[in-house]
Write an enzyme that holds these catalytic residues in place. Structure first.
Site, PDB file in Angstrom:
ATOM      1  N   ASP A 150      -1.046   5.007   1.012  1.00  0.00           N
ATOM      2  CA  ASP A 150       0.298   4.661   0.562  1.00  0.00           C
ATOM      3  C   ASP A 150       0.180   3.394  -0.282  1.00  0.00           C
ATOM      4  O   ASP A 150      -0.852   2.694  -0.235  1.00  0.00           O
ATOM      5  CB  ASP A 150       1.184   4.429   1.787  1.00  0.00           C
ATOM      6  CG  ASP A 150       2.532   3.835   1.423  1.00  0.00           C
ATOM      7  OD1 ASP A 150       3.244   4.441   0.604  1.00  0.00           O
ATOM      8  OD2 ASP A 150       2.846   2.756   1.953  1.00  0.00           O
ATOM      9  N   ASP A 175       3.333   0.768  -1.423  1.00  0.00           N
ATOM     10  CA  ASP A 175       4.196  -0.320  -0.949  1.00  0.00           C
ATOM     11  C   ASP A 175       4.106  -0.456   0.567  1.00  0.00           C
ATOM     12  O   ASP A 175       4.365   0.496   1.305  1.00  0.00           O
ATOM     13  CB  ASP A 175       5.647  -0.070  -1.360  1.00  0.00           C
ATOM     14  CG  ASP A 175       5.861  -0.235  -2.853  1.00  0.00           C
ATOM     15  OD1 ASP A 175       5.298  -1.175  -3.428  1.00  0.00           O
ATOM     16  OD2 ASP A 175       6.592   0.575  -3.441  1.00  0.00           O
ATOM     17  N   ASP A 182       1.777   2.658   6.168  1.00  0.00           N
ATOM     18  CA  ASP A 182       2.444   1.671   7.035  1.00  0.00           C
ATOM     19  C   ASP A 182       3.738   2.183   7.644  1.00  0.00           C
ATOM     20  O   ASP A 182       4.401   1.436   8.357  1.00  0.00           O
ATOM     21  CB  ASP A 182       2.752   0.403   6.236  1.00  0.00           C
ATOM     22  CG  ASP A 182       3.819   0.647   5.187  1.00  0.00           C
ATOM     23  OD1 ASP A 182       3.592   1.468   4.277  1.00  0.00           O
ATOM     24  OD2 ASP A 182       4.904   0.047   5.293  1.00  0.00           O
TER      25      ASP A 182
END
Length: 219
Positions: free
Chosen positions: A8, A10, A169
């Protein structure tokens, strides 16, 4: 045998939350909505824009979600062009971890809710473009946790699901990995907490990017 690590962006590679929160607040104001709580905005990072807006204002009509999403993109472009866009720093240890994975024979990819343009700018800014063999964005795929981005990444890299790991995240990343049949590692320096990551399907948690290469070698 070839292995693929898909990241991922951001909240995992880079910290772009200040820009995201500001652009969303401006888009909400354009639509006559009250300013969203930045904590709520951070929680939807990783979703595609219309889905992110729908999560923030679930009682509104889809037309409003689309209007706010377009406003967000418009303000983000304006912030970039007039110099208000803050640099999106990489999280500590990320560059070294990527280098170690490449040295260890891993192929690298990205699966992100960013646009093609946004991801390209960030990777160019940090000199990371050459690190990745596959880049999947919200411009060409349904929002996470739909597995389309991972399917495309594995297809482009020529790697099967059992040789692929998703690193992210948020619970959206973990659920996407589960849907695609890949392993999932949740990083705890981003936008969702450890309990949420585990509940969504994380096989392991990573608290420090420096430990990520060794963690990926564990079965």
């Amino acid at each position: 045998m070839t292995r693929l690590a898909v990241f991922d962006c951001d909240g995992t590679l880079a910290d772009g939350q200040a820009n995201i929160c500001l652009a969303m607040a401006l888009a909400f104001a354009d639509a006559g909505l009250g300013e969203p709580d930045p904590r709520d905005v951070r929680r939807i990072v990783g979703l595609s824009l219309p889905q992110a807006v729908a999560a923030l204002v679930p009682d509104s009509m889809p037309a409003l979600h689309e209007a706010v999403a377009e406003g967000y993109k418009r303000h983000f472009r304006a912030m970039r062009s007039d110099g208000r866009l803050a640099e999106e720093p990489l999280f500590p240890g990320v560059v070294d971890a990527l280098g170690a994975l490449l040295d260890g024979g891993w192929m690298l990819g990205v699966a992100t809710g960013k646009s093609d343009r946004g991801l390209s700018l960030l990777l160019t800014q940090h000199g990371l473009t050459r690190h990745f063999v596959t880049l999947q964005t919200a411009d060409r795929h349904p929002s996470k946790p739909h597995p389309a981005m991972l399917y495309a990444a594995m297809g482009e890299a020529g790697v099967r699901a059992e040789r692929t790991v998703m690193i992210g995240d948020t619970g959206f990343d973990m659920a996407m990995a589960a849907a695609a049949g890949t392993r999932a590692i949740g990083v705890t320096w981003g936008y969702h907490g450890p309990d949420e990551l585990v509940a969504a399907g994380a096989d392991r948690l990573c608290d420090d990017a420096a430990t990520l290469p060794a963690l990926l070698e564990q079965p």
